[in-house]
Design an enzyme around this catalytic site. Sequence first.
Site, PDB file in Angstrom:
ATOM      1  N   TYR A 100      10.926  -2.356 -10.120  1.00 23.26           N
ATOM      2  CA  TYR A 100      12.033  -2.924 -10.423  1.00 23.26           C
ATOM      3  C   TYR A 100      12.173  -3.687 -11.803  1.00 23.26           C
ATOM      4  O   TYR A 100      12.072  -4.916 -11.570  1.00 23.26           O
ATOM      5  CB  TYR A 100      12.834  -3.405  -9.119  1.00 23.26           C
ATOM      6  CG  TYR A 100      12.921  -2.442  -8.043  1.00 23.26           C
ATOM      7  CD1 TYR A 100      12.789  -1.022  -7.966  1.00 23.26           C
ATOM      8  CD2 TYR A 100      13.114  -3.261  -6.918  1.00 23.26           C
ATOM      9  CE1 TYR A 100      12.398  -0.492  -6.826  1.00 23.26           C
ATOM     10  CE2 TYR A 100      12.976  -2.352  -5.708  1.00 23.26           C
ATOM     11  CZ  TYR A 100      12.811  -1.100  -5.607  1.00 23.26           C
ATOM     12  OH  TYR A 100      12.656  -0.352  -4.644  1.00 23.26           O
TER      13      TYR A 100
ATOM     14  N   HIS B  28       4.465   1.357  -1.744  1.00 26.41           N
ATOM     15  CA  HIS B  28       5.551   2.100  -2.486  1.00 26.41           C
ATOM     16  C   HIS B  28       5.219   3.437  -3.237  1.00 26.41           C
ATOM     17  O   HIS B  28       4.348   3.558  -3.938  1.00 26.41           O
ATOM     18  CB  HIS B  28       5.725   1.262  -3.657  1.00 26.41           C
ATOM     19  CG  HIS B  28       7.230   1.352  -4.207  1.00 26.41           C
ATOM     20  ND1 HIS B  28       7.695   0.629  -5.416  1.00 26.41           N
ATOM     21  CD2 HIS B  28       8.271   2.083  -3.820  1.00 26.41           C
ATOM     22  CE1 HIS B  28       8.838   1.054  -5.811  1.00 26.41           C
ATOM     23  NE2 HIS B  28       9.337   1.931  -4.768  1.00 26.41           N
TER      24      HIS B  28
END
Length: 309
Positions: A46, A130
């Site tokens: 992010y 992830h």
Amino acid sequence: MTVSRIGLGTAPLGGLFSAVGGRQAADTLESAWTAGIRYFDTAPHYGAGLAERRLGTFLSGTGRRRSECTVSTKVGRLLAPGDSRQGDEAFHGAPGRLRVRDHGAEGVYRSLAESLERSGLDAFDVVLIHDPDDHWEEAVTGAYPALHRLRAEGAIRAIGAGTNQIAMLTRFVTETDLDCVLVAGRYSLLDRSAAEELLPECAEREVGVLADGVFNSGILANLAPDATYGYVPAPEAVRRRALVLSERCAAYGVALAAAALRFPLRHPAVTGVVVGARSAQEITVNVAHAGATIPEELWAALDAPERDG
């Protein structure tokens, strides 16, 4: 370990879709804390580390005890020196770092160490593998054993996996010893595919489910002409389905976004919902949606086939 029923996803604070200034990011986090949100999810991905830095700076501030909240980060992408372009993987305003996939054991240790350094936190409560979509073998033989070892040593409290691929999450649940999964966009008003196999398996094995992407990247929060679905412009067929859902909600005086946010929490396997926000105003709106009264008749209408509506 517990999480608040509504958690804050920090991808927008890392510049997802458009850049967010530092003051605005801090105000967003402050608004979430004031509203009682105590679960925060972040990742190196992010903003190429920007979201982790901003979250860590906020939580280290005066008046906030780290023990009062739960924080998760992710492994699977390392950050390397380099000049990433604006809009790279949909992030803007991020520092010049390149994302490198690594789901091996050494990659996990390095990723977690770098995340701790970036954030300034002394530990993460939950660490998720992830987006291992194309890296199952490496993830299950490298990342998972490494996280299992860290959990056994007490370095982290819980481990899990986060992706939008239902089949792989189900394999993780049935073939490993995860504490939780974060399922992105696959248990929403528009996509209920997680209910077919993943959620029952999680319920049977007492694996917590965090529902992410409940607005399917935007369309269930805002039916604007430029609305996105799955992080790309929404196809016309999806827009028509969302419009039908919106009309059914309007008939009961309920905002579509409120129904979308609350929908996953109806399932007994779902522990909490993770919602992204890029401003204090969005936090206020999301919290109001979380507390909205939704009649059972509306749920029945939303569950009905579209041809009946």
